[in-house]
Design a protein around this motif. Sequence first.
Motif, PDB file in Angstrom:
ATOM      1  N   LEU A  40      34.639 -10.585  17.424  1.00 14.12           N
ATOM      2  CA  LEU A  40      34.386 -11.818  17.553  1.00 14.12           C
ATOM      3  C   LEU A  40      35.691 -12.681  17.366  1.00 14.12           C
ATOM      4  O   LEU A  40      36.382 -12.508  16.326  1.00 14.12           O
ATOM      5  CB  LEU A  40      33.688 -12.289  16.088  1.00 14.12           C
ATOM      6  CG  LEU A  40      32.668 -13.395  16.141  1.00 14.12           C
ATOM      7  CD1 LEU A  40      31.495 -12.993  16.999  1.00 14.12           C
ATOM      8  CD2 LEU A  40      31.934 -13.615  14.709  1.00 14.12           C
ATOM      9  N   THR A  46      30.618 -18.366  19.064  1.00 13.13           N
ATOM     10  CA  THR A  46      30.052 -17.174  19.632  1.00 13.13           C
ATOM     11  C   THR A  46      28.552 -17.250  19.576  1.00 13.13           C
ATOM     12  O   THR A  46      28.165 -17.666  18.208  1.00 13.13           O
ATOM     13  CB  THR A  46      30.544 -15.783  19.085  1.00 13.13           C
ATOM     14  OG1 THR A  46      31.931 -15.607  19.588  1.00 13.13           O
ATOM     15  CG2 THR A  46      30.014 -14.704  19.787  1.00 13.13           C
ATOM     16  N   ILE A  48      24.877 -15.923  19.129  1.00 13.81           N
ATOM     17  CA  ILE A  48      24.014 -14.338  18.724  1.00 13.81           C
ATOM     18  C   ILE A  48      22.562 -14.768  19.340  1.00 13.81           C
ATOM     19  O   ILE A  48      22.064 -15.610  18.565  1.00 13.81           O
ATOM     20  CB  ILE A  48      24.180 -13.792  17.608  1.00 13.81           C
ATOM     21  CG1 ILE A  48      25.787 -13.575  17.267  1.00 13.81           C
ATOM     22  CG2 ILE A  48      23.413 -12.711  17.442  1.00 13.81           C
ATOM     23  CD1 ILE A  48      25.972 -13.288  15.821  1.00 13.81           C
ATOM     24  N   LYS A  56      19.168 -10.356  14.943  1.00  8.38           N
ATOM     25  CA  LYS A  56      20.249 -11.375  14.955  1.00  8.38           C
ATOM     26  C   LYS A  56      20.579 -12.027  13.712  1.00  8.38           C
ATOM     27  O   LYS A  56      21.724 -12.146  13.235  1.00  8.38           O
ATOM     28  CB  LYS A  56      20.136 -12.459  15.992  1.00  8.38           C
ATOM     29  CG  LYS A  56      18.795 -13.206  15.716  1.00  8.38           C
ATOM     30  CD  LYS A  56      18.650 -13.975  17.051  1.00  8.38           C
ATOM     31  CE  LYS A  56      17.444 -15.111  16.807  1.00  8.38           C
ATOM     32  NZ  LYS A  56      16.226 -14.278  16.835  1.00  8.38           N
ATOM     33  N   GLY A  60      23.896 -11.525  11.220  1.00  8.89           N
ATOM     34  CA  GLY A  60      24.681 -12.663  10.785  1.00  8.89           C
ATOM     35  C   GLY A  60      24.859 -12.288   9.202  1.00  8.89           C
ATOM     36  O   GLY A  60      26.098 -12.337   8.689  1.00  8.89           O
ATOM     37  N   LEU A 177      28.788 -19.137   9.604  1.00 11.78           N
ATOM     38  CA  LEU A 177      27.441 -18.723  10.124  1.00 11.78           C
ATOM     39  C   LEU A 177      26.582 -19.591  10.242  1.00 11.78           C
ATOM     40  O   LEU A 177      26.256 -20.179   9.354  1.00 11.78           O
ATOM     41  CB  LEU A 177      26.942 -17.412   9.457  1.00 11.78           C
ATOM     42  CG  LEU A 177      25.715 -16.862   9.821  1.00 11.78           C
ATOM     43  CD1 LEU A 177      25.888 -16.301  11.358  1.00 11.78           C
ATOM     44  CD2 LEU A 177      25.238 -15.815   8.857  1.00 11.78           C
ATOM     45  N   ALA A 209      29.612 -18.133  14.258  1.00 12.61           N
ATOM     46  CA  ALA A 209      28.585 -17.314  14.942  1.00 12.61           C
ATOM     47  C   ALA A 209      27.465 -18.166  14.798  1.00 12.61           C
ATOM     48  O   ALA A 209      26.918 -18.631  13.853  1.00 12.61           O
ATOM     49  CB  ALA A 209      28.454 -16.073  14.059  1.00 12.61           C
ATOM     50  N   CYS A 222      28.293 -22.382  23.295  1.00  9.11           N
ATOM     51  CA  CYS A 222      29.087 -21.191  22.938  1.00  9.11           C
ATOM     52  C   CYS A 222      29.839 -20.960  24.117  1.00  9.11           C
ATOM     53  O   CYS A 222      29.627 -20.762  25.245  1.00  9.11           O
ATOM     54  CB  CYS A 222      28.138 -20.088  22.534  1.00  9.11           C
ATOM     55  SG  CYS A 222      27.226 -20.632  21.222  1.00  9.11           S
TER      56      CYS A 222
END
Length: 277
Positions: A40, A46, A48, A56, A60, A177, A209, A222
Motif C-alpha cells: 500500500l 488506494t 479496495i 474487503k 481493512g 481506513l 485505504a 483513488c
Amino acid sequence: MADPMFSVRGLKVALPDMARKPAFGSAPKIEILKGLDFDLPRHQVTGIVGESGSGKSTLGRALVRLLEPSEGAVTFDGRDITHLPEGELRPLRRDLQMIFQDPMSSLNPRRTIGAIIAAPLRQNGMAGNLAGRVAEALRRVGLPENFAKRYRHELSGGQRQRVGIARALALAPKFVLADEIVSGLDVSTQAQILTLLEKLASEMGLTVAFISHDLSVIRRLCKQVIVMRHGQIVEAGPTDKIFAAPRDAYTRELIAAIPLPEIDAGWLGERQGKEAV
C-alpha cells in the motif's frame, strides 16, 4: 514499491462460522482471506473494491489489527504488527485510524459531538487545549465550532459523517481506513464527502485505504485500486490503467455495471464490438 506504508504477504484470516456452530463447543472456522500479497503506497488513496462477501472489510480490519491474521505478515511503516500484543499495539493506534460506515451507530448518542472528538485525544495524552483541538477538528471538516455542543440526533447524515472524519483525523494519523463511508448518503452528499476526504488526504499527507463496492466512487477518488473476489485479489494497479484495460473478467463485469456516463466509452465500445463478433 519503495518504502510502502503497508507491506502484506501471504495474509490469511479465518473467522468462526456461527451458522455451523454446534450446540456445545466452538464454531468451525471459515477462511475469509486466502493468502493476499500487496503493498500500500504512502500518501495516496488506494481503493479496495469488490462485491459483498469479497473480504474487503475483513482485509481493512486486519490492516488496523481489529482482526488478527491467521497466517502471513502485515508490516506497517516498517514494523511487523501481525501478532503484536495489545500492549505494544496500543501506541500505534494513534497512527491507525478508521472512519466507520454508519455514523449513527459509531457516534455515542449520549455524548456531545465535542466529547466524541475529544475522547481519542484524551486517550492518547493530547488533552492540552482540548477545546481548541476539537474546534480545529470541526473546522477542518467544514463544521462550525458550536457543533461541539450538539448531539448525534441533531445532525444530518452528511454532518454525522463529517464528525466521524473529524474524530479520525484529530490525532493526525499516518493511515486512515475508510470503510464504505458514503454508501448510506444521497448522491449530492456523497460528492461533498468525497471532495472533503480528497482535500484532507492531500493537505495532511495521509495514506488512505478506501473500501467500496462502487467502482465509480473508486475511480473518482483513488490513484490505486485492489479488486477482490472470494477473499482473493484478482487485479491490482493504477486506477486509470485498470479502467482503461481491465485484465480480469470479474473486473470487466464490475466496470460494465457502472452507469453509462461513468464508463470509459472507448473500452465499452471495444467490449460491445467483441461481443457482436
